[in-house]
Design an enzyme around this catalytic site. Structure first.
Site, PDB file in Angstrom:
ATOM      1  N   SER A 528       0.590  -0.981   0.115  1.00  0.00           N
ATOM      2  CA  SER A 528       0.069  -0.113   0.004  1.00  0.00           C
ATOM      3  C   SER A 528       0.805   1.290   0.005  1.00  0.00           C
ATOM      4  O   SER A 528       1.691   1.422  -1.031  1.00  0.00           O
ATOM      5  CB  SER A 528      -0.972  -0.125   1.196  1.00  0.00           C
ATOM      6  OG  SER A 528      -2.090   1.125   1.064  1.00  0.00           O
ATOM      7  N   GLU A 610      -6.361  -7.062  -6.919  1.00  0.00           N
ATOM      8  CA  GLU A 610      -5.396  -5.884  -7.373  1.00  0.00           C
ATOM      9  C   GLU A 610      -4.414  -6.077  -8.029  1.00  0.00           C
ATOM     10  O   GLU A 610      -3.524  -5.020  -8.345  1.00  0.00           O
ATOM     11  CB  GLU A 610      -5.093  -5.435  -5.855  1.00  0.00           C
ATOM     12  CG  GLU A 610      -6.090  -4.983  -4.773  1.00  0.00           C
ATOM     13  CD  GLU A 610      -5.642  -3.977  -3.820  1.00  0.00           C
ATOM     14  OE1 GLU A 610      -6.207  -3.309  -2.970  1.00  0.00           O
ATOM     15  OE2 GLU A 610      -4.287  -4.343  -3.389  1.00  0.00           O
ATOM     16  N   HIS A 638      -6.776  -6.375  -0.626  1.00  0.00           N
ATOM     17  CA  HIS A 638      -5.777  -5.534  -0.089  1.00  0.00           C
ATOM     18  C   HIS A 638      -4.786  -6.294   0.853  1.00  0.00           C
ATOM     19  O   HIS A 638      -3.819  -6.156   0.563  1.00  0.00           O
ATOM     20  CB  HIS A 638      -6.433  -4.147   0.177  1.00  0.00           C
ATOM     21  CG  HIS A 638      -5.374  -2.961   0.303  1.00  0.00           C
ATOM     22  ND1 HIS A 638      -4.534  -2.567  -0.640  1.00  0.00           N
ATOM     23  CD2 HIS A 638      -4.893  -2.348   1.512  1.00  0.00           C
ATOM     24  CE1 HIS A 638      -3.746  -1.807  -0.384  1.00  0.00           C
ATOM     25  NE2 HIS A 638      -3.909  -1.754   0.865  1.00  0.00           N
TER      26      HIS A 638
END
Length: 695
Positions: A528, A610, A638
């Site tokens: 992230s 993702e 995520h």
């Protein structure tokens, strides 16, 4: 007899011990022996017993529930199981009188966090947590959320009877709940409109979906329900089972909703109040009222308060979160409103979470660099910590390396810190390869944000680990008026990326100055925001010999079309370049700089939700013959939640580091193809060679 013996031997050799039940897995062993400390394994870390949200923030919601009489604590315990690729859940009751415990209920499925995300409802992020708990007013029952067969409902268990029973049977998941003041009913919140929204989307599909701001193309090929789907509240009578008619969900009251009254004096209050009521992420300051007269704690330490309590002498005890400048420490102060400034009592490196004041001690969840979360008493007088309940007594048999705090500053003077972990048995003449793990470093050092880079396991394998805690974001100085302004200030001139990068570089320099790091063998990892720091670092430094990304990458393709129209509109408002514009991408994009930059070998371990974010980056790197390898994990988000996936991520990450930083390979025949591919990357012409192969 020979034949019978052979038959018995064959039968025994095929015997597989029965799998432990959830109840057995959750119960900590009694009387753990303390032999010579042993090496940590991946399963030791993945299968730790946990409770509460998996963050390391002293201001987060308490991960335990204190009984009304102050004699017991309840926690919702969870434990991952790698072999079964599942989780066990249970309700643990701990006595504060004799520190004994009992498991009241066991069962249920993982509860994964979700939130409304850029206009879409209930976007799950993969973070596994424990459900909230609440005691009945009479202290006879504990209510909690439990998920079974894909449905989350309110359950309760009797403290004496130890009998668990499902309370609600709502058509959709229960989101939160509360006891009535008399304990005869439970109020609960749901979002039934989600079913109608999903049905409407299904009906729309018969004639084709309109591609609009409901889409999140990154992970779904159909619209998602809008965040405008309302919540409703209902009440269930526990005696009759009658459920009230649904009403719109009430919002939390404004003002002094966090106020606490002095025991026995309901008109004497203490509370936290925002310093700037219209600002985004503004700090809160401690206030008190005495006989109608308001007092403000004006000292600098009276903000960033992680907990506050009235003491018996009429003073207020409060924990100040030192965070960035204080290296993540917390400090206890005593303040007598209207009489004196706060007086410091003690400071600790331990992370204290969700504390409650009981007589002369704080009862808290506590973590340290080498200590997983547990329940403790902390003496108000001197900060002495006494264990109450340790869910993982087996951890005491594991050896860990020395941990050193490194306080650093970014180029623009923002404070940050990192913790340097050396291998167990480190010798003064050794120089270790260094692995950087991001981007928070408080409490127990597990695997960084997202838990994919096992710090103590890496140290056991001979790596020094730099656990980096990013500095505060530029948008907080001073507070921004709203979210959009906050992000624009962070993004202007790539201010946040530059700040993180220069603070990280300072931390690396500090580690190298200790004389324990080989500066030619440094790897960087991240998920992230940490992955964004990795991308920026690889474009602005040649000191890294390898990299691993859990998510990749912030590229034009992601912000402009892969994330859908709603996100593209928001990012352009924040200051991202519009479609076809160059903007800051040459200073930030791995894909656009792949041909001229020389990034180190990059491993990407992405979720199926993702991985499309990485397609532009991977294509550009491969076209430029830069070494890159990517794996995609199914049914992940995520944050990757499946235990067997985490074990595979741990193992492959260590293989990657061993290969590029040490020239070492695992002799497991199952990994032959992996190494054949990595050899090809190393021989690609533009790729870097493993460190041991360099002249």
């Amino acid at each position: 007899m020979v034949m019978l013996g052979a038959l018995l031997w064959a039968t025994a050799s095929q015997f597989v011990p029965p799998a432990m039940s959830c109840r057995e897995r959750l119960q900590p062993p009694n009387g753990v022996e303390t032999p010579t400390p042993r090496a940590v394994t991946a399963d030791d870390i993945i299968e730790l017993r946990d409770f509460g949200d998996p963050w390391q923030n002293p201001s987060m919601d308490s991960p335990f529930a204190l009984s009304p009489d102050g004699r017991h604590i309840a926690i919702a315990l969870r434990r991952a199981n790698v072999a079964g690729n599942d989780y066990c859940y249970g309700i643990m009751l701990i006595s504060l009188e004799d520190d004994t415990w009992q498991l009241l209920d066991a069962g249920g499925e993982p509860i994964i966090m979700s939130s409304d995300y850029f206009g879409r409802a209930d976007k799950v992020n993969g973070t596994v947590t424990s459900p909230p708990l609440a005691w009945s007013p009479d202290g006879k029952w504990i209510a909690y959320l439990r998920r079974d067969h894909g449905s989350t409902q309110v359950w309760r268990v009797g403290v004496q009877e130890k009998s668990a029973q499902q309370v609600t049977h709502a058509a959709v998941d229960v989101r939160r709940f509360a006891w009535s003041s008399d304990g005869t009913a439970i109020r609960f919140t749901t979002r039934p409109g989600i079913l109608d929204a999903e049905a409407a989307i299904m009906a729309e599909g018969r004639s084709g979906y309109l591609f609009d701001d409901r889409f999140w193309p990154l992970s779904a090929d159909r619209p998602l329900p809008r965040e405008t789907v309302p919540y409703v509240e209902q009440t269930i009578d526990l005696a009759t089972g009658v459920v009230s008619k649904a009403q719109p969900s009430s919002t939390r009251p404004a003002g002094k909703d966090n106020a606490i009254a002095r025991p026995g004096d309901p008109d004497t209050l203490a509370w936290l109040e925002p310093e700037e009521t219209t600002a985004f992420l503004t700090s809160k300051r401690l206030h008190a009222s005495l006989q109608g007269r308001e007092e403000v704690c004006s000292a600098a330490v009276c903000t960033d308060v992680a907990g506050f309590w009235w003491d018996r002498d009429g003073s207020i005890l409060f924990l100040h979160d030192e965070n960035y400048a204080g290296g993540g420490r917390v400090t206890l102060y005593r303040w007598k409103p209207g009489q004196s400034p706060p007086v410091r009592l003690w400071q600790t490196d331990a992370l204290l979470i969700g504390c409650a004041l009981l007589q002369s001690s704080l009862v808290c969840a506590e973590e340290a660099a080498d200590q997983p979360r547990r329940l403790v008493r902390v003496a108000v007088s001197d900060g002495m910590i006494t264990p109450v309940f340790d869910p993982n007594p087996e951890w005491t048999t594991i050896r860990t390396g020395r941990v050193e705090m490194l306080n650093v500053k970014s180029a623009d003077g923002a404070p940050g810190f990192a913790r340097l972990v050396l291998p167990p048995g480190h010798r003064t003449d050794e120089r270790h390869p260094l692995v950087i793990v991001q981007y928070t470093s408080r409490g127990f050092l597990r695997g960084g944000t997202g838990d994919e880079y096992p710090i103590h396991l890496l140290a056991e394998r001979g790596y020094a680990v730099l656990s980096f805690h990013k500095p505060p974001q530029p948008g907080t100085e001073p507070p921004s008026p709203d979210l959009d302004s906050f992000v624009r200030r962070n993004l202007a001139g790539l201010a946040e990326r530059r700040r993180n990068f220069t603070a990280l570089e300072a931390a690396i320099d500090a580690a190298i100055s200790r004389g324990v790091i080989d500066p030619e063998r440094i790897a960087i990892t991240g998920l992230s925001d940490g992955a964004s720091t990795v991308a920026y670092a690889l474009l602005h430094s040649q000191r890294y010999a390898a990299a691993i990304l859990s998510t990749c990458c912030d590229e034009p393709s992601f912000t402009q079309y892969l994330s859908g129209p709603a996100y593209a509109a928001v990012t352009e408002k924040w200051g991202y370049p519009g479609y076809g514009e160059v903007g800051f991408w040459p200073d930030y994009s791995l894909a656009q700089d792949a041909a001229k930059a020389e990034p180190p070998p990059i491993l990407i371990q992405a979720s199926d939700e993702e991985y499309r974010m990485a397609l532009q980056t991977v294509a550009a790197l491969r076209a430029a013959r830069r070494p890159v390898d990517m794996y995609v994990f199914p049914d992940e988000m995520h944050v990757k939640w499946q235990p067997e996936h985490r074990a595979a991520i741990y193992a492959r990450g260590i293989d990657w580091l061993d290969y590029w930083l040490r020239g070492k390979m695992d002799d497991d025949p199952a990994k032959k193809e992996q190494y054949r591919r990595w050899h090809a990357l190393a021989a690609s012409g533009s790729g870097r060679s493993p460190v041991s192969a360099r002249p």
